[in-house]
Design an enzyme around this catalytic site. Structure first.
Site, short mmCIF file in Angstrom:
data_model
loop_
_atom_site.label_atom_id
_atom_site.label_comp_id
_atom_site.label_asym_id
_atom_site.label_seq_id
_atom_site.Cartn_x
_atom_site.Cartn_y
_atom_site.Cartn_z
N ARG A 175 -4.52 -10.16 3.41
CA ARG A 175 -4.68 -10.05 1.95
C ARG A 175 -3.35 -9.54 1.40
O ARG A 175 -2.97 -8.40 1.65
CB ARG A 175 -5.82 -9.09 1.64
CG ARG A 175 -6.13 -8.94 0.17
CD ARG A 175 -7.28 -7.96 -0.05
NE ARG A 175 -7.61 -7.86 -1.46
CZ ARG A 175 -6.98 -7.05 -2.32
NH1 ARG A 175 -6.00 -6.29 -1.91
NH2 ARG A 175 -7.33 -7.02 -3.58
N LYS A 219 0.83 -1.22 0.00
CA LYS A 219 0.00 0.00 0.00
C LYS A 219 0.86 1.26 0.00
O LYS A 219 2.02 1.25 0.41
CB LYS A 219 -0.94 -0.02 1.20
CG LYS A 219 -2.02 -1.10 1.05
CD LYS A 219 -3.42 -0.56 1.10
CE LYS A 219 -4.40 -1.57 0.52
NZ LYS A 219 -5.51 -1.85 1.37
C1 9MG Z 1 -9.83 -4.96 -2.89
N1 9MG Z 1 -9.00 -4.45 -1.82
C2 9MG Z 1 -7.93 -3.60 -1.94
N2 9MG Z 1 -7.43 -3.34 -0.74
C3 9MG Z 1 -8.16 -4.04 0.16
C4 9MG Z 1 -8.13 -4.18 1.56
O1 9MG Z 1 -7.25 -3.52 2.29
N3 9MG Z 1 -9.03 -4.97 2.14
C5 9MG Z 1 -9.96 -5.63 1.40
N4 9MG Z 1 -10.85 -6.42 2.05
N5 9MG Z 1 -10.05 -5.53 0.08
C6 9MG Z 1 -9.15 -4.75 -0.53
#
Ligand code: 9MG
Length: 260
Positions: free
Chosen positions: A238, A204
């Site tokens: 994720r 990020k």
């Molecule tokens: C699709 N997407 C992009 N970033 C995300 C995040 O931090 N959490 C979730 N659940 N989906 C995300």
């Protein structure tokens, strides 16, 4: 949870996986590297990204879900906010809905309830177009918890049982670096919502800003944040770099075993 973006403008892979073959190969690699589930998205949610219609999102994601279903029974999450895409994806074999809008878009609540699959409800302040312009909170942790509690309640009222609900504080979705770090530090408080916690920190922009590095040089920052999140109680991470994150989590698990 391994991330597979089928968006040509994906922030983390520079659009390298915009063709079916590359996305399929990438998903298989993540499965081989130890992903417990795959999250497939067809529309970018990065700040300022262009919206696409449901047909295009279905075209990008459904053939991939179908093809993966033929070679693997790994749980597949569909990253979408659109009811039509949820329906098509689950019919093709997706087993979970990951919605950054927390089922607030048209017909999403009712559709997700009818499909009977688990859902991830994420916090976002504003919209992907505007969310990073000037995010403000009086108390970011309390406000995120209040929002997620409200969405859990709305989901339950629509007929989604609590056992099928997980939540996500939405790192980077309408948050400054300070908001993100405050939330990460307070992740344990979100556990009081009583449902599993999913977090996405991988590659990020917060990492890029702190380390002054582009997306393809954020591995160490991503792993560090993944471990911190796991230590604070995150249940699902994720991530883009599955093999490396799996090793880091295995080390944490080994530590927990001697602590038990
Ligand atoms: C699709 N997407 C992009 N970033 C995300 C995040 O931090 N959490 C979730 N659940 N989906 C995300």
């Amino acid at each position: 949870m391994g991330v597979v973006n089928t968006t040509p403008d994906s922030f983390s892979d520079g659009g390298r996986f915009d063709s079916f073959d590359m996305a399929f190969g990438h998903a298989r690699r993540l499965i081989d590297e130890g992903a417990d589930m795959i999250d497939i998205g067809g529309e970018s949610t990065r700040p300022g990204a262009a919206r696409i219609d449901a047909d295009e999102e279905i075209e990008r994601t459904v053939p991939l879900i179908r093809a993966l279903r033929e070679v693997s029974d790994i749980p597949i999450s569909i990253d979408t906010s659109k009811a039509e895409v949820m329906q098509a994806a689950v019919a093709a074999g997706a087993t979970m809905i990951n919605d950054v809008w927390a089922l607030r878009q048209r017909d999403a609540l009712e559709t997700a309830a009818g499909l009977g699959v688990p859902v991830c409800l994420m916090h976002m302040q504003g919209t992907p177009e505007t969310m990073q312009r000037d995010p403000r909170y009086t108390d970011v942790v309390a406000e995120v918890i209040e929002f997620l509690a409200g969405r859990i309640e709305a989901a339950q009222r629509a007929g989604i049982p609590r056992e099928r609900i997980m939540v996500d504080p939405g790192f980077g979705f309408g948050k400054t670096i300070a908001h993100n770090l405050t939330l990460l530090d307070a992740l344990g408080e979100l556990r009081e919502l009583g449902v599993p916690l999913l977090v996405g920190l991988s590659r990020k922009s917060m990492i890029g800003k702190i380390l002054d590095k582009p997306a393809d040089q954020r591995l160490v920052g991503s792993i560090t944040l993944a471990v911190i999140a796991a230590m604070h109680g995150a249940d699902i991470l994720r991530v883009h770099d599955v093999a490396e994150t799996a090793d880091a989590v295995a080390m944490l698990r080994a530590l927990r075993e001697v602590q038990a």
